[in-house]
Design a protein around this motif. Structure first.
Motif: not given
Ligand code: DP6
Length: 332
Positions: A165-194
């Protein structure tokens, strides 16, 4: 019987880690996320008469058997709802660069649920869509909505009360999220398995369950108050705690790389330099960084020059699912 929908990815601030039911994708704990604006999946579903089996095209290529089977099993839930067994052509375009270190399953199953429901004229509300998207990938339940979103774990065995359920819309608190790539290989263990291995073997998992509700309460209060420091502290602590449960699993799960640690330490140093900036890390080596818009440039410039960093993607809160009018009903 054709429809097109788009869903954005989301990044968890308070993590979903562990299932109480693997078939229905019911989580052990409630979680909280921000839907991002930059990365999304657009999916067209067309149900056709006389089609012998489902066809799945991903980024213009015919998908393999395993991926197509996942889609078919997911679509079966929709077919059952209308009492028809029409097969479908599913065409998905992922604007989630594999190199972005963001999961595409959240946007993928949210877009697929929305497009399939609309193609079958099911008239579902967002809560019902969230329940269905959840059964493709847990985190997809949250990508139905934009902005800040809570996925309530629910207590019912059939999972009908486990939805986002929504808590706050995207306009109501415009934070910045930086996605920092340190590795681009496919991970060995999926979230599901992990998460499965952690629940089954980690002596630290009970500690996660004992404290995650409190983390969620603090995060929700911080969002209500727009208190960035309060939010950042609990988000970072929650991510580290999730990884600590994995370190305790048998065999241990370590998603981090040297670049992961480098980014984490630079962020801690930035804080000492007076910048309010915090990190979170999903089941992988890449780091998502939260800061205020006024510090975005400084944080970007600092992280982008680190030797272990390949790329920094700058994101902001994004919208929930959107639909596109289908101009042509192509024959099949
Ligand atoms: C660490 O939703 O990818 O990103 O439900 O098995 O498909 P399945 O897992 P998934 O797991 C996400 C785990 C996480 C935390 C989160 O997104 O809340």
């Amino acid at each position: 019987m054709k429809a097109t929908a788009r869903a954005n990815t989301n990044i968890a601030l308070i993590k979903y880690w562990g299932k109480r039911d693997e078939t229905l994708f019911l989580p052990m704990n409630s979680s909280l996320s921000i839907t991002l604006d930059k990365f999304y999946t657009t999916t067209t579903v067309q149900f056709c008469k006389d089609l012998p089996s489902d066809i799945f095209l991903l980024n213009g290529c015919l998908a393999g058997e395993t991926d197509t089977l996942k889609i078919s099993i997911f679509l079966d839930r929709f077919r059952k709802m209308v009492g028809e067994n029409l097969k479908a052509i599913v065409t998905s375009i992922n604007k989630v660069p594999t190199a972005a270190g963001l999961a595409s399953s959240a946007s993928g199953f949210a877009a697929l649920a929305a497009a399939a429901a609309k193609a079958l004229r099911l008239n579902l509300d967002k809560q019902e869509l969230s329940v269905l998207a959840r059964q493709g990938s847990g985190s997809a339940s949250r990508s139905i909505y934009g902005g800040f979103v809570e996925w309530q774990k629910g207590i019912k065995e059939d999972g009908t009360d486990s939805f986002a359920k929504p808590i706050l819309s995207e306009q109501e608190w415009p934070l910045s999220v930086l996605s920092v790539l340190v590795e681009s290989d496919q991970k060995i263990i999926s979230s599901r398995e992990g998460m499965k291995r952690t629940v089954e073997t980690s002596p630290f998992y009970p500690g996660w369950l004992d404290t995650v509700d409190q983390d969620l309460t603090i995060a929700k209060e911080a969002i209500k108050l727009r208190n960035f420091e309060m939010l950042g502290k609990i988000v970072e602590a929650n991510a580290l705690k999730m990884h600590a449960t994995m370190f305790g699993a048998t065999p241990p799960i370590i998603y981090w790389k040297s670049g992961t640690l480098e980014v984490m330490q630079r962020i801690q140093k930035l804080r000492l330099e007076g910048i309010q900036v915090y990190f979170t890390i999903d089941a992988g080596p890449n780091v998502k960084v939260l800061c205020l818009p006024e510090d975005e440039q400084r944080v970007y410039e600092t992280l982008t020059i680190l030797p272990g960093v390949q790329h920094v993607f700058v994101c902001h809160p994004g919208s929930g699912i959107i639909y596109f009018p289908d101009t042509r009903e192509s024959k099949c």
